[in-house]
Write an enzyme that holds these catalytic residues in place. Structure first.
Site, short mmCIF file in Angstrom:
data_model
loop_
_atom_site.label_atom_id
_atom_site.label_comp_id
_atom_site.label_asym_id
_atom_site.label_seq_id
_atom_site.Cartn_x
_atom_site.Cartn_y
_atom_site.Cartn_z
N GLU A 471 17.00 -3.72 33.68
CA GLU A 471 17.58 -2.90 32.61
C GLU A 471 16.52 -2.49 31.59
O GLU A 471 16.56 -1.40 31.03
CB GLU A 471 18.75 -3.62 31.93
CG GLU A 471 19.94 -3.91 32.84
CD GLU A 471 20.41 -2.70 33.65
OE1 GLU A 471 20.27 -1.55 33.17
OE2 GLU A 471 20.91 -2.89 34.78
N HIS A 474 14.80 0.64 32.66
CA HIS A 474 15.51 1.85 32.22
C HIS A 474 15.24 2.09 30.74
O HIS A 474 15.03 3.22 30.30
CB HIS A 474 17.03 1.66 32.37
CG HIS A 474 17.53 1.77 33.77
ND1 HIS A 474 17.24 2.85 34.59
CD2 HIS A 474 18.33 0.94 34.51
CE1 HIS A 474 17.85 2.67 35.77
NE2 HIS A 474 18.50 1.53 35.74
N HIS A 477 11.91 3.65 29.97
CA HIS A 477 11.92 5.04 30.43
C HIS A 477 12.51 5.92 29.32
O HIS A 477 12.03 7.02 29.03
CB HIS A 477 12.77 5.15 31.70
CG HIS A 477 12.50 6.36 32.52
ND1 HIS A 477 13.28 6.72 33.60
CD2 HIS A 477 11.54 7.31 32.45
CE1 HIS A 477 12.80 7.84 34.14
NE2 HIS A 477 11.75 8.21 33.45
#
EC number: 3.4.24.70
Length: 681
Positions: A471, A474, A477
């Protein structure tokens, strides 16, 4: 109204403690109206530029997003009847607004004018991409359809939004709607201490004596993995595998059967309305994969590579069970239990005994140490931030120039009224504002781990550590993007089958000895994972690897084939498709009454419809990207900077294949994935 409504004009972080269900609908109505007014206003201009057209639209949409994001988040992490109702009543409003925008001829023509303007040539890559994506999205919202068809498009999209939410609510209610109280500890032989304590704490919280079990993963998994009581395993499996269906202990109560049928029927109608043959074609219009056949071939090829090994793994498990326990028939509620026994037999290791080495603070500081080493980014906790629960923490990410790059909320523990699983969502996206300043991004990172018990810190399994790293991938990102155009900043505009690249990439360090040296540390002594446990952990990494990948393939092929061939005229197609996929890929025989599709939220309530293959597709990219670190050094700051610059910071501003090739120097190859997964050639 704005005086008393905290959702209007949010500056900075959401005021979670002030948001009440009665604020939600009035705020959404007002903000949607503001958006409509702004659109009509900017369209009156004689000439469109980025500054006078795109930026004002971005600002007003941002105000709506900033109100809706915390509401949608609360609906996931602090669900209540009142909140759920307020949330539900807004879905049609938002859906109708988004259809209105997507079919607005004037807006479409303005975007077209920008695309064809002399200035377009001078725009940045990100600006061009955002405009091209918008034009594509107009096409996919039916801009070219007759009025009658446009209206039907709007009806379908609104109904789908309602159905997705209904599906999700049914799964949550079915999960919360079953519990089991056991008073006699003897019935729980084999359960680890941590699971017993959690069950006891769960009972106490309800004013009960004994041990309370639920279908939430931290409660369910230990029973399936360790509990000697086969009848209890079967009872819990039956309840879990039939959630939200017409089978099992709560048969028909929160049944998703009709919801799924209607979702699939409407998706087919939507695709045909927009000129596609199947929903899979519509799904791929915004993805990396070129056509449905390419995806089916990719999945079938992987299944072919993995199946023989999967069959061998199952035979080994059966042989072990017969030899050690005299057990000849394995039911689904036996597989996890005996696999764990076999794993301990082969590698003398289990997830539970590693827990003391992964206390929450050590794992989090290890994660932060890693991003400092590879990306030169520091994480610093910020206190006093308004959150939705006392356990939620807040962190800032700071770069080597002492610039704030992004921030995130961290909500790690499972609790009632919080939907299961782990996910990252965006709270605020990066963008350049009208006044020229940059808005820094903020993320929500949500997991469902066991909370601390008694005076012990929260202790994670190695699997949970990997989930957290996933997670966080992500998260970075989203947070480390350097793109200022909000539509393609962070995870925005990233094709769905490439979005799992950074998340799966980050998991790799959880399997590296040098990284585990600072990610792990015993909660009492601080000593990192001992050498022999580490060796066993790494050896056990690929235990039943093929069986695991086949399970992922079963989900991926089921999702894709179902959306590729669904025909509303045929009956029982969902279960029939699953059956035929199982016969192609599964090595474990299922039971006829299991109803996995009924709680498959990824494809019926999340964004993975005809897209679940994305996990494996992106894992080809992430495994191959990581193999460059394996070649150049897993903490190599130069390789890290290259990954940061070529992939993480670029958001959705360029095609993922181009970004990948820039980082890797070539197209992706399947070998790294097969090697990482332990699939032998």
């Amino acid at each position: 109204m704005s005086m008393s409504n905290p959702l209007l004009n949010i500056q900075g972080l959401p005021p979670f403690s002030q948001i009440k269900p009665e604020h939600i609908r009035p705020a959404v109505e007002k903000l949607i109206q503001d958006c409509r007014n702004t659109i009509e206003q900017v369209l009156k201009q004689p000439h469109f530029t980025w500054e006078n057209f795109i930026l004002p639209l971005t600002e007003t949409n941002d105000r709506l997003n900033r109100a809706w994001s915390p509401v949608s988040h609360l609906n996931s992490v602090k669900n209540s009847t009142e909140l759920r109702e307020a949330y539900q009543t807004c879905l049609p409003l938002l859906s109708e607004y988004s259809t209105w925008v997507g079919q607005h001829k004037g807006l479409y023509n303005a975007y077209l004018a920008l695309k064809n303007s002399a200035e377009f040539a001078d725009y940045s890559i990100a600006q061009k991409k955002a405009i091209e994506n918008s034009l594509r999205d107009f096409e996919l919202s039916g801009i070219g359809l007759s009025e009658e068809k446009q209206q039907r498009y709007g009806e379908i999209v609104a109904r789908l939004s309602e159905l997705n939410s209904q599906f999700s609510n049914n799964v949550l209610d079915a999960t919360m709607g079953w519990e089991k109280l056991i008073e006699n500890e003897a019935e729980l032989a084999g359960l680890p201490e941590s699971a017993l304590q959690a069950a006891q704490q769960s009972a106490e919280s309800k004013g009960l004596k004994g041990y309370r079990f639920t279908l939430e993963i931290p409660s369910y998994l230990p029973v399936m993995t360790y509990c000697e009581n086969r009848a209890l395993r079967e009872e819990m499996y039956r309840a879990y595998a039939t959630r939200a269906s017409e089978q099992g202990p709560n048969a028909g109560k929160w049944d998703n059967s009709k919801v799924m049928e209607e979702i699939l029927t409407l998706r087919v109608e939507l695709a045909k309305l927009l000129g596609f043959n199947t929903y899979t074609e519509l799904s791929l219009a915004t993805k990396m994969a070129e056509n449905p056949q390419q995806v089916l071939d990719f999945l079938d090829h992987l299944a072919e590579r993995a199946k023989p090994q999967g069959e061998k793994e199952l035979q080994e498990l059966k042989g072990y069970c017969e030899k050690e326990f005299g057990v000849t028939e394995l039911a689904p509620w036996d597989i996890g239990f005996y696999s764990e026994k076999q794993k301990q037999h082969l590698y003398a290791i289990n997830d539970e005994e590693l827990r003391p080495y992964f206390p929450e603070n050590r794992v989090i500081s290890g994660l932060f140490e890693l991003i400092k080493r590879i990306f030169n980014i520091r994480a610093v906790e910020r206190k006093g931030v308004d959150t939705w629960h006392k356990d939620v923490r807040f962190f800032d990410l700071i770069d080597e120039n002492d610039q704030l790059r992004g921030s995130f909320y961290l909500d790690l523990y499972a609790r009632e009224h919080k939907r299961g699983g782990a996910w990252m969502d965006d709270c605020i996206g990066r963008k350049r504002k009208l006044d020229g300043s940059i808005e820094t991004p903020v993320a929500y990172l949500t997991c469902n781990f066991n909370a601390p018990i008694g005076n012990k810190p929260a202790l994670f399994t190695h699997n949970e550590v990997t989930t957290l790293f996933h997670e966080f991938g992500h998260g970075i990102h989203h947070m480390l993007t350097q793109i200022d155009v909000s539509d393609v900043a962070g995870i925005n505009g990233v094709p769905w089958d490439a979005v799992e690249l950074p998340s799966q990439f980050m998991e790799n360090w959880c399997w590296e000895e040098e990284a585990l040296a600072f990610i792990s540390g015993h909660y009492e002594t601080g000593e990192p994972l001992p050498k022999e446990k580490l060796t066993q952990l790494l050896k056990a990494k690929n235990f039943q690897a093929a069986m695991f990948i086949l399970r992922q393939l079963e989900f991926g092929i089921f999702d894709f084939r179902l959306h590729h061939t669904f025909d509303a005229e045929k009956t029982n197609q969902i279960l029939d498709t699953l059956k035929s996929v199982k016969s192609q890929v599964a090595v474990i025989k299922g039971v006829d009454w299991a109803r996995a599709p009924h709680s498959f939220s990824h494809i019926f309530a999340g964004g993975y419809a005809a897209g679940y293959y994305s996990y494996l597709w992106a894992e080809v990219l992430s495994a191959d990207a990581y193999s460059r670190f394996e070649e150049e050094g897993i903490f190599n700051p130069i390789t890290g900077k290259s990954f940061l610059d070529e992939i993480l910071t670029r958001g959705g501003s360029e095609e993922p294949m181009e970004l990948f090739k820039r980082f890797r120097g070539r197209e992706p190859q399947l070998d790294a994935l097969l090697r990482h997964k332990g699939i032998m050639n």
